[in-house]
Design an enzyme around this catalytic site. Sequence first.
Site, short mmCIF file in Angstrom:
data_model
loop_
_atom_site.label_atom_id
_atom_site.label_comp_id
_atom_site.label_asym_id
_atom_site.label_seq_id
_atom_site.Cartn_x
_atom_site.Cartn_y
_atom_site.Cartn_z
N ASP A 247 45.01 -92.05 15.41
CA ASP A 247 45.32 -92.99 14.34
C ASP A 247 44.46 -92.65 13.13
OD1 ASP A 247 46.90 -94.33 16.07
OD2 ASP A 247 45.59 -96.08 16.31
N LYS A 269 49.56 -95.69 10.86
CA LYS A 269 49.84 -96.47 9.65
C LYS A 269 48.58 -96.71 8.85
CE LYS A 269 52.58 -97.85 13.17
NZ LYS A 269 52.23 -96.66 13.86
N MET A 382 44.77 -107.26 11.11
CA MET A 382 45.72 -106.93 10.04
C MET A 382 45.96 -108.16 9.16
SD MET A 382 48.30 -104.51 12.22
CE MET A 382 48.27 -105.37 13.78
N1 SAH Z 1 43.48 -101.51 18.54
C1 SAH Z 1 42.69 -101.96 17.42
C2 SAH Z 1 43.49 -102.81 16.43
C3 SAH Z 1 44.57 -102.04 15.74
S1 SAH Z 1 45.37 -103.01 14.52
C4 SAH Z 1 41.47 -102.72 17.94
O1 SAH Z 1 41.38 -102.98 19.13
O2 SAH Z 1 40.58 -103.02 17.14
C5 SAH Z 1 44.50 -102.57 13.06
C6 SAH Z 1 43.58 -103.69 12.61
O3 SAH Z 1 42.41 -103.69 13.39
C7 SAH Z 1 43.10 -103.59 11.20
O4 SAH Z 1 44.04 -104.08 10.27
C8 SAH Z 1 41.87 -104.47 11.24
O5 SAH Z 1 42.21 -105.84 11.22
C9 SAH Z 1 41.34 -104.16 12.62
N2 SAH Z 1 40.29 -103.14 12.61
C10 SAH Z 1 40.34 -101.90 13.11
N3 SAH Z 1 39.16 -101.27 12.97
C11 SAH Z 1 38.34 -102.15 12.37
C12 SAH Z 1 36.98 -102.11 11.96
N4 SAH Z 1 36.20 -101.03 12.13
N5 SAH Z 1 36.45 -103.22 11.37
C13 SAH Z 1 37.19 -104.32 11.20
N6 SAH Z 1 38.49 -104.40 11.57
C14 SAH Z 1 39.05 -103.33 12.14
#
Ligand code: SAH
Length: 459
Positions: A247, A269, A382
């Site tokens: 990703d 995305k 998100m």
């Molecule tokens: N599988 C991922 C989520 C994917 S959806 C997980 O478990 O975290 C993508 C969303 O994850 C982003 O829009 C944001 O809301 C969050 N996200 C991912 N990485 C992040 C980070 N380092 N800090 C804060 N939010 C994060």
Amino acid sequence: MQHFPVFLDMASARVVIGGGGEIALAKLRLLLKTDAQITLCAPDFTPEIEAHSPRVTLVRRPLLGCDLQGARLVYAATGDAAADARIAALGRKAGALVNVVDNLDASDFLTPAIVDRAPVVIAIGTEGAAPVLARKIKAHLEEVLPASLGLLARIGKGFRAMAEQLPQGVRRRAFWAEYYDHAGPRALDQGGVPQVEQALDDLLARHLTAQAPDGHVDFVSAGPGDPELLTLKARKLIDRADVVIHDRLVSPEILELARREAVMIAVGKQGFGPSTPQAEIHRLMIEHAAKGAHVVRLKGGDASVFGRLDEETGALDGAGIRWQVIPGVTSASSAAASIGQSLTRRGRNQSLRLVTAHDMQGYADQDWRALAAPGAITAVYMGKRAARFVQGRLLMHGASPDTPVTLVENASRADQQIVPTTLAQLPQQAAQLAGPAIILLGLAPKSAEQANEIQEQAL
Ligand code: SAH
């Protein structure tokens, strides 16, 4: 990277060291590991340097331009700044690369800290920023790399032509991995060099008759960004991957852990930005695994949280390809940790919701009444663009505008930002953030919460 590491062929190259004391001796010791032709120029030499004559040529006067003919490297190592500057100027005039010991700015190249298991040589550089750190890393590597590694590599080198009977790529790599991980060290312990040579023959025979390995896909959770939040399993699998399909959210430090030969493919995305069609991701995984590759599908946070995992595992099942999932730290856990808060607490919230603020159809619907209840804790993924929508729904369902909310952007990364706010201010605050962010509804940073409690008790 201002300094680019290269391994220079020193066989019969000329190296000239200006200096005859301890500083020169330190460089000499390193250079003596090579086959270079070494000349030292100085009025006097320490007894230890003297002892290396005639392996090294000693010229008993200060260095002159005529000493530098054909020199590839020149070390200015007198310990005297003016003398070193003179030597450096002469060296450059002669077309050599110059190192002025302990003077980064005046040097064309640096001598790294070295871990020597020749032919395996590890050079560690910090661009002069932290020599202490380089020494620490060296000490660590010296500890973990067995002394026999060099010997195994030398024997292995002699066997390379034989191993070319195996097709290049996955199968040949599997052969060498087994040699270095198990077969080689075991044979060396049991019977020394002859046993290692026998082990190589046996191993090759076995690998030549073995079936091509069947490819598979590991869904590896990359965590929120800090490489130290990877599980040991994730690290191991990234390290072995032939192909990494990642990703865009996965941090560069984590991608660095893959082998240099690994094929790296960025998919996925970017907020509401460009995205790789899901079908294309499926096609890539299947294509590489079907060729026998070990594919790591690297997903940000935990692979099973808003990661479209089922669609991808379903596609692999359809194609008859094996897969497994490696769990990891989801960004909500990381965000909660960074504000010192617990995601559940006895008497406050018996349940925790992980919600997404938008799905493929647009804004996602939720059980807003439950989310708006006092003490409810929700981590919104998100959620930046949907902040106003979320706020509106919660207020409509009776949430207080003063409900604590904390935004954590780039959780666990060097540029992490914590923004404590309230439901009333949520949309304005969310609009300020550029990176990925988690919205923690119902949680204030622990320190702020404690300050409030103290204030309330005082009243
Ligand atoms: N599988 C991922 C989520 C994917 S959806 C997980 O478990 O975290 C993508 C969303 O994850 C982003 O829009 C944001 O809301 C969050 N996200 C991912 N990485 C992040 C980070 N380092 N800090 C804060 N939010 C994060």
